[in-house]
Design a protein around this motif. Structure first.
Motif, short mmCIF file in Angstrom:
data_model
loop_
_atom_site.label_atom_id
_atom_site.label_comp_id
_atom_site.label_asym_id
_atom_site.label_seq_id
_atom_site.Cartn_x
_atom_site.Cartn_y
_atom_site.Cartn_z
N SER A 1 -71.36 -40.76 -32.32
CA SER A 1 -70.16 -40.64 -31.50
C SER A 1 -68.93 -41.21 -32.20
N PHE A 2 -69.12 -41.76 -33.41
CA PHE A 2 -68.03 -42.36 -34.17
C PHE A 2 -67.71 -41.53 -35.42
N LEU A 3 -66.43 -41.41 -35.73
CA LEU A 3 -66.00 -40.76 -36.96
C LEU A 3 -66.25 -41.68 -38.16
N PHE A 4 -65.95 -42.98 -37.98
CA PHE A 4 -66.09 -43.95 -39.07
C PHE A 4 -67.26 -44.90 -38.79
N PHE A 5 -68.07 -45.13 -39.83
CA PHE A 5 -69.14 -46.11 -39.67
C PHE A 5 -68.62 -47.52 -39.89
N ASP A 6 -67.90 -47.74 -41.01
CA ASP A 6 -67.26 -49.03 -41.22
C ASP A 6 -65.75 -48.79 -41.33
N GLY A 7 -65.03 -49.78 -41.86
CA GLY A 7 -63.58 -49.69 -41.84
C GLY A 7 -62.96 -48.56 -42.65
N ARG A 8 -63.73 -47.97 -43.58
CA ARG A 8 -63.14 -46.90 -44.39
C ARG A 8 -64.10 -45.76 -44.73
N HIS A 9 -65.34 -45.85 -44.28
CA HIS A 9 -66.33 -44.82 -44.61
C HIS A 9 -66.81 -44.10 -43.37
N THR A 10 -66.98 -42.79 -43.50
CA THR A 10 -67.37 -41.97 -42.37
C THR A 10 -68.88 -42.05 -42.10
N THR A 11 -69.26 -41.66 -40.89
CA THR A 11 -70.67 -41.67 -40.48
C THR A 11 -71.43 -40.51 -41.11
N GLU A 12 -72.75 -40.58 -41.03
CA GLU A 12 -73.58 -39.50 -41.55
C GLU A 12 -73.27 -38.19 -40.86
N LYS A 13 -73.05 -38.22 -39.56
CA LYS A 13 -72.71 -36.99 -38.82
C LYS A 13 -71.47 -36.34 -39.42
N THR A 14 -70.44 -37.15 -39.68
CA THR A 14 -69.21 -36.62 -40.27
C THR A 14 -69.48 -36.07 -41.66
N ASN A 15 -70.26 -36.80 -42.44
CA ASN A 15 -70.55 -36.37 -43.81
C ASN A 15 -71.30 -35.04 -43.85
N GLU A 16 -72.19 -34.84 -42.91
CA GLU A 16 -72.92 -33.58 -42.86
C GLU A 16 -71.98 -32.42 -42.50
#
Length: 361
Positions: A311-326
């Motif tokens: 449900s999040f675009l970003f996993f940490d402060g500057r990197h995207t989540t796996e969902k976004t990366n896929e």
């Protein structure tokens, strides 16, 4: 007899559809994959290069994979998904791992990498140093393998974030001068990758809206707004990056490239979270602070972790989540010309270099 013939026809159609789902490569085998860049593409090189504490090797990084893998993400990153799409079933390894097998390619990306390497940077490898490492190892692969390989590149974010921190009052002229300097060096290293390394097929991501990263919103205390200075430099960089790549194909006729509009895709997701299945696109899933953007993976920081990473675009402060990366990888591979141009990676893989003179590779 007719029944048997129908079965044979059905099997033939099924087989043709199955083979059609794999990327067409002129050699009939999946191409090699080489990646260059910063933490967004790092698959573990940092832990072999630097003795500094390495958060990406600690929980909750790798949460979606049940273990940390050195990636700055809860799971897989964009090159992992692209590798599968072009037919490589195992993730390409960090090149600095002495035990790595390099038969399918390698990642040269290191966290913190920049186009312009300053003298104060000793815990990372600049883009130029990554290219040098590739050239040093290039004879491990044949001319044909290097010519048909895909070279994924994402670099430059830290050049602009570092500049904003060290020159917070820079005027437009100074900002533009920095962009020009970054792109000049970038172009030089790309030419070296082509001329000395034998690279022919480049897959480049432009820079995302760095001024909208949760860590930037948090550190620069700009509230709900994005940092305009950083986004101005990024926009200018991206506009000129397209021209740089296009211009390179004039003297280097055998060069092919895909340029992915990461900036547009991330901006759309920030502005329309529900459309893309997100509930939060401005705060990190993991971290602490006003935007939950700092400290993920640090043992001495009491970081929060969201309950549902997808449900999040970003996993940490500057990197995207796996969902976004896929999502990004799928668009990079097969998106239309409004997203990736002049061709996507699927079409890039099918471009032949077999008609090139030997001395060009």
């Amino acid at each position: 007899m007719a029944k048997n013939r129908n079965i044979i026809i059905f099997i033939g159609v099924l087989t043709s559809l199955t083979f059609a789902s794999f990327p067409a490569n002129v050699s009939g085998e999946p191409p090699l994959l080489f990646t260059f860049g910063d933490s967004s593409y790092d698959v573990g090189n940092t832990k072999f290069f630097s003795s500094e504490y390495y958060p990406a090797a600690m929980w909750p990084y790798g949460e979606s994979l049940d273990k940390p893998s050195g990636r700055w993400c809860d799971g897989n990153i964009v090159p992992d998904f692209v590798g599968r799409l072009i037919g490589i079933h195992e993730p390409i390894p960090p090149v600095l791992d002495p035990k790595a097998g390099l038969s399918h390619g390698a990642s040269f990306a290191v966290a913190g990498a920049t186009v312009l390497l300053s003298q104060s940077q000793s815990d990372t490898m600049s883009f130029g140093q990554q290219v040098s490492k590739f050239v040093e190892l290039s004879k491990k692969w044949s001319d044909k393998e290097r010519g048909e390989a895909v070279y994924m590149i994402y670099i430059g974010a830290d050049d602009y974030l570092n500049f904003a921190k060290s020159h917070p009052n820079a005027n437009r002229v100074e900002q533009l001068a920095h962009v020009v300097t970054v792109l000049q060096r970038f172009s030089r290293e790309m030419m070296r990758l082509y001329k000395s390394g034998g690279a022919r097929k480049l897959a480049v991501q432009n820079l995302g809206p760095l001024g909208c990263l949760p860590i930037v919103r948090q550190e620069f205390t700009i509230g709900g707004s994005c940092m305009e200075m950083v986004n101005f430099m990024v926009t200018t960089h991206n506009e000129r990056l397209s021209r740089v790549l296009s211009a390179m194909t004039v003297p280097y006729r055998s060069l092919r490239y895909s340029l992915f509009d990461l900036n547009g895709e991330i901006t759309r997701r920030i502005n329309e979270p529900a459309r893309y299945g997100y509930t939060d696109t401005t705060t990190s899933c993991c971290g602490t602070g006003s935007r939950n953007a700092y400290g993920c993976g640090y043992s001495n920081v009491h970081s929060k972790l969201c309950s549902y990473q997808k449900s999040f675009l970003f996993f940490d402060g500057r990197h995207t989540t796996e969902k976004t990366n896929e999502d990004i990888a799928n668009l990079f591979y097969s998106g239309d010309k409004h997203i990736v141009s002049p061709v996507n990676i699927r079409d890039l893989v099918g471009k032949s270099v077999t008609n090139l003179p030997v001395q060009e590779i």
